[in-house]
Design a protein around this motif. Sequence first.
Motif, short mmCIF file in Angstrom:
data_model
loop_
_atom_site.label_atom_id
_atom_site.label_comp_id
_atom_site.label_asym_id
_atom_site.label_seq_id
_atom_site.Cartn_x
_atom_site.Cartn_y
_atom_site.Cartn_z
N ARG A 248 0.84 -1.21 0.00
CA ARG A 248 0.00 0.00 0.00
C ARG A 248 0.87 1.25 0.00
O ARG A 248 0.58 2.24 -0.70
CB ARG A 248 -0.93 -0.01 1.21
CG ARG A 248 -1.78 1.25 1.37
CD ARG A 248 -2.65 1.48 0.16
NE ARG A 248 -3.52 2.65 0.33
CZ ARG A 248 -3.14 3.92 0.21
NH1 ARG A 248 -1.88 4.20 -0.10
NH2 ARG A 248 -4.01 4.91 0.37
N ALA A 249 1.95 1.26 0.76
CA ALA A 249 2.85 2.42 0.80
C ALA A 249 3.52 2.64 -0.55
O ALA A 249 3.62 3.78 -1.04
CB ALA A 249 3.90 2.23 1.89
N PHE B 16 1.72 6.59 -7.26
CA PHE B 16 0.47 7.09 -7.84
C PHE B 16 0.60 8.53 -8.35
O PHE B 16 0.25 8.83 -9.49
CB PHE B 16 -0.65 6.96 -6.79
CG PHE B 16 -2.03 6.91 -7.38
CD1 PHE B 16 -2.31 6.18 -8.52
CD2 PHE B 16 -3.06 7.62 -6.79
CE1 PHE B 16 -3.59 6.13 -9.06
CE2 PHE B 16 -4.35 7.58 -7.32
CZ PHE B 16 -4.61 6.83 -8.46
N LEU C 40 -1.03 6.80 7.09
CA LEU C 40 -0.56 7.16 5.75
C LEU C 40 0.04 8.56 5.76
O LEU C 40 -0.33 9.40 6.57
CB LEU C 40 -1.73 7.12 4.75
CG LEU C 40 -2.39 5.76 4.54
CD1 LEU C 40 -3.54 5.88 3.55
CD2 LEU C 40 -1.39 4.72 4.05
N PHE D 5 -5.40 3.98 7.74
CA PHE D 5 -5.35 5.23 6.98
C PHE D 5 -4.77 6.38 7.79
O PHE D 5 -4.24 7.34 7.23
CB PHE D 5 -6.75 5.59 6.47
CG PHE D 5 -7.26 4.64 5.43
CD1 PHE D 5 -6.86 4.74 4.11
CD2 PHE D 5 -8.12 3.60 5.78
CE1 PHE D 5 -7.32 3.86 3.15
CE2 PHE D 5 -8.59 2.71 4.82
CZ PHE D 5 -8.18 2.83 3.51
N VAL E 296 -5.46 -1.80 6.20
CA VAL E 296 -4.78 -0.52 5.98
C VAL E 296 -5.18 0.45 7.10
O VAL E 296 -6.37 0.69 7.34
CB VAL E 296 -5.15 0.09 4.61
CG1 VAL E 296 -4.53 1.48 4.45
CG2 VAL E 296 -4.70 -0.83 3.49
N GLU F 160 -6.74 -2.20 0.03
CA GLU F 160 -7.61 -1.60 1.03
C GLU F 160 -8.80 -2.49 1.38
O GLU F 160 -9.37 -2.39 2.47
CB GLU F 160 -8.07 -0.23 0.54
CG GLU F 160 -6.94 0.79 0.52
CD GLU F 160 -7.24 2.04 -0.30
OE1 GLU F 160 -6.37 2.92 -0.36
OE2 GLU F 160 -8.34 2.11 -0.89
N LEU G 180 -4.45 -0.46 -5.33
CA LEU G 180 -4.78 0.27 -4.11
C LEU G 180 -6.11 -0.20 -3.53
O LEU G 180 -6.24 -0.43 -2.33
CB LEU G 180 -4.84 1.78 -4.40
CG LEU G 180 -3.51 2.51 -4.58
CD1 LEU G 180 -3.75 3.91 -5.14
CD2 LEU G 180 -2.76 2.59 -3.26
N HIS H 227 2.48 1.70 -3.57
CA HIS H 227 1.51 2.17 -4.57
C HIS H 227 1.13 3.63 -4.32
O HIS H 227 0.90 4.39 -5.27
CB HIS H 227 0.26 1.29 -4.55
CG HIS H 227 0.45 -0.03 -5.23
ND1 HIS H 227 0.99 -1.12 -4.60
CD2 HIS H 227 0.18 -0.44 -6.50
CE1 HIS H 227 1.04 -2.14 -5.44
NE2 HIS H 227 0.55 -1.75 -6.60
N GLY H 228 1.05 4.01 -3.04
CA GLY H 228 0.73 5.40 -2.73
C GLY H 228 1.80 6.36 -3.20
O GLY H 228 1.50 7.49 -3.60
N LYS H 229 3.06 5.93 -3.20
CA LYS H 229 4.16 6.80 -3.64
C LYS H 229 4.20 6.95 -5.16
O LYS H 229 4.47 8.03 -5.68
CB LYS H 229 5.50 6.24 -3.15
CG LYS H 229 5.73 6.41 -1.66
CD LYS H 229 7.08 5.84 -1.24
CE LYS H 229 7.30 6.02 0.26
NZ LYS H 229 8.60 5.42 0.70
#
Length: 272
Positions: free
Chosen positions: A155-156, A162, A206, A203, A201, A196, A192, A158-160
Amino acid sequence: MEEVRVVAVELGSRLRHLTGVAVAVVALVLMQPRAALAADDPGVPVPPNQLITDTGEGEVSAADRDFATKVRLAGLWEMPAGQMAQEKSDDPRIQQIGKDIAAQHTVLDQLVRAAAKKLDIDLPNKPNADQQGWLGEMRAAQGKEFDQIFVDRLRAAHGKIFPAIATIRASTRNDTIRKLAQRTNQFVATHLTLLESSNLVDFNELPTAPPPTTAPAKTDTVLSANQSAVSDQSSKVTTPVVAVVVVAAFGVAFLITRKMWPKQPRRRRRYY
């Protein structure tokens, strides 16, 4: 007397019927805005990838090359991570998420390698040091501990990437990179959502988005104000319209009732 009772019963029945009709009309009027809103909901669009050319035309910047490298690196560690999820997790949901992510990264890896070949971009063949460390954490974990590490790390990551995808999609001059960025965006958004759906996750943990550094453009402010004014005007117009329709409905019901009201026979004067 009996005739009067019959007329009263008949009149009451007709009044109840007409009242029901009026209430139904009012309900339809009040429900109409919601129904129209539901009918106008377009759903979630899927970007038409076939409209983007893939000829390799256009300058390839250093940022474009770095983007292709990042896409390749993502697949190099997320494919084995997904495979481990299927083997080490006891949770069927985590197993399925790992299976889906591994399979989709196999497709994405083929896309990025084809793009790199067309544009003569050198790609790595093994994960970087951070990614190898994350895979090492997963190998050392079991059960629920593995599940949490798997979800947190992916998750981390993919968040970077994106926001990086959005930057390349909006700025690249090369059509092949543009198409790769659009496709990658669809894969990452899906991953993502899958991660989730595990309900693992946190949140609150984050990274916080940085505050805006520039004031909104004047045109944006004016547009927002105009939209607000239109919305207010719409709400002001809607309420009187509904009220008029309601009154009209009851007016029609009353007129029909008057028409249906049985006429009382005239009493003759008796002359003595």
